[in-house]
Design a protein around this motif. Structure first.
Motif, short mmCIF file in Angstrom:
data_model
loop_
_atom_site.label_atom_id
_atom_site.label_comp_id
_atom_site.label_asym_id
_atom_site.label_seq_id
_atom_site.Cartn_x
_atom_site.Cartn_y
_atom_site.Cartn_z
N SER A 156 0.79 -1.17 -0.02
CA SER A 156 0.05 -0.13 0.06
C SER A 156 1.00 1.22 -0.18
O SER A 156 1.77 1.10 -0.06
N ASP A 157 0.23 2.38 0.03
CA ASP A 157 1.02 3.66 0.19
C ASP A 157 1.08 4.10 1.69
O ASP A 157 1.62 5.05 1.98
N ALA A 158 0.25 3.48 2.63
CA ALA A 158 0.25 3.98 3.74
C ALA A 158 1.74 3.43 4.51
O ALA A 158 2.42 2.59 4.45
N PRO A 159 2.28 4.43 5.31
CA PRO A 159 3.72 4.28 6.01
C PRO A 159 3.54 3.05 7.01
O PRO A 159 2.43 3.15 7.73
N ILE A 160 4.43 2.57 7.30
CA ILE A 160 4.57 1.58 8.30
C ILE A 160 4.91 2.38 9.72
O ILE A 160 5.43 3.46 9.59
N LYS A 161 4.61 1.80 10.71
CA LYS A 161 4.98 2.33 12.12
C LYS A 161 5.93 1.25 12.99
O LYS A 161 5.67 0.13 12.69
N ILE A 162 6.85 1.92 13.50
CA ILE A 162 7.87 1.02 14.32
C ILE A 162 7.75 1.33 15.81
O ILE A 162 7.68 2.50 16.05
N ILE A 163 8.11 0.36 16.50
CA ILE A 163 8.58 0.72 17.86
C ILE A 163 10.01 0.75 18.04
O ILE A 163 10.68 -0.25 17.82
N LYS A 164 10.45 1.90 18.57
CA LYS A 164 12.03 2.22 18.90
C LYS A 164 11.87 2.40 20.49
O LYS A 164 11.41 2.98 21.24
#
Length: 307
Positions: A125-133
């Motif tokens: 998709s075009d939706a950005p991923i999210k990550i946990i830092k």
């Protein structure tokens, strides 16, 4: 193709097999889902209140598997191998329909999940991923056993060790970079047990579907499976697979360094609970850049998907 945007599977993927602990035959179907849907289980043998979200706070059992449960008491157990496969393949969104309480064990590893999903392909998709830092080190101990998580740059490193008195398993240790290394051996590594523990496990109502087709069984100085081991660190590699799957109950991919000694589902779940009880311990980042120094998905698997 951008590897920093959300992904789902291209089309339905179905699996059928015996459940390790209940011994029942189970069908699951993994279906594509829209961006920001997440990973959601749906018990289709229940008509209402049948959605279960694989979140660490919904984990209600960690004895020989990871079980999640919703507020209505509807459960799905032994999710860890499938969750590990989805994490490693970078699948952010999927609806998993299941017609019983336990995910089928298949061959005891994530191998079949990985292969079938790769053959099906992914939709980007075009939706950005999210990550946990992770912002600071957190540790959880239970006697001689421990697990810790600490800040990292752009990687998820897992350093895991086993300590068994059994001479075949013995002390094993392996360290992997989840987003960079070839994890084939990890995904192919099967669950295992000691022969002398089988009677106790079955008396507790577990492992009714266990066999040499879906588990490594070690008796004294002998592996009872005719084909032997798939790799020389299969025992510790399976524990790393479990750890990856359990980490995905955080909801997103994690950037951190993990160290664990003699751990399992319980320690990983307790660590996540400890991390997320204080907002200063972590940050949730939305990745909007077009590229990063390292991809957040295993490069070898991506090459397989693209080919």
């Amino acid at each position: 193709m951008s590897y920093l945007t959300q992904k789902t599977i291209k089309s339905n993927v179905s699996f059928n097999g015996v459940a390790l602990h209940s011994g029942l035959n189970v069908n699951i179907c993994i279906k594509p889902a829209s961006p920001n849907f997440g990973i959601v289980f749906k018990r289709i043998d229940h008509k209402i209140n049948n959605l279960i979200y694989p979140n660490f706070m919904h984990v209600t059992n960690t004895s020989l598997n990871t079980t999640i449960e919703n507020e209505f008491g509807i459960k799905v157990s032994t999710i860890e191998h499938l969750m590990g496969a989805l994490f490693g393949l970078g699948i952010d969104n999927a609806l998993i329909e299941i017609d019983n309480e336990e995910v089928p064990i298949l061959d005891g590893s994530a191998k079949e999940f990985i292969e079938k999903i790769i053959n099906t392909g992914v939709t980007v998709s075009d939706a950005p991923i999210k990550i946990i830092k992770i912002n600071r080190e957190i540790k959880y101990t239970d006697g001689d056993r421990f697990i810790s998580i600490q800040p990292s740059t752009l990687s998820l490193e897992i350093d895991f060790e086993l300590k068994y008195k059994n001479q075949i398993i013995g002390n094993q240790r392996n360290k992997v970079k989840v987003f960079e290394d070839d994890l084939t051996d990890v995904y192919n590594s099967r669950t295992f047990c000691l022969f002398e523990d089988i009677e106790i496990i079955k008396k507790n109502g577990l492992a009714k579907g266990g066999s040499l087709e879906n588990a490594i069984v070690v008796k004294d100085d002998q592996i009872l499976n005719e084909e032997g081991l798939r790799n020389n660190k299969e025992f510790v590699n399976h524990k790393i697979l479990d750890c990856i799957g359990d980490l995905y109950t955080s909801g997103y991919r994690i950037i951190a360094g993990i160290k664990c000694s003699q751990g399992g589902h319980f320690l990983t779940n307790q660590l996540l609970r400890k991390v997320f009880q204080n907002k200063e311990n972590f940050s949730i980042l939305e990745i909007k850049e077009k590229n990063l120094p390292h991809t957040l998905i295993n490069k070898n698997i991506l090459r397989s998907i693209a080919s």
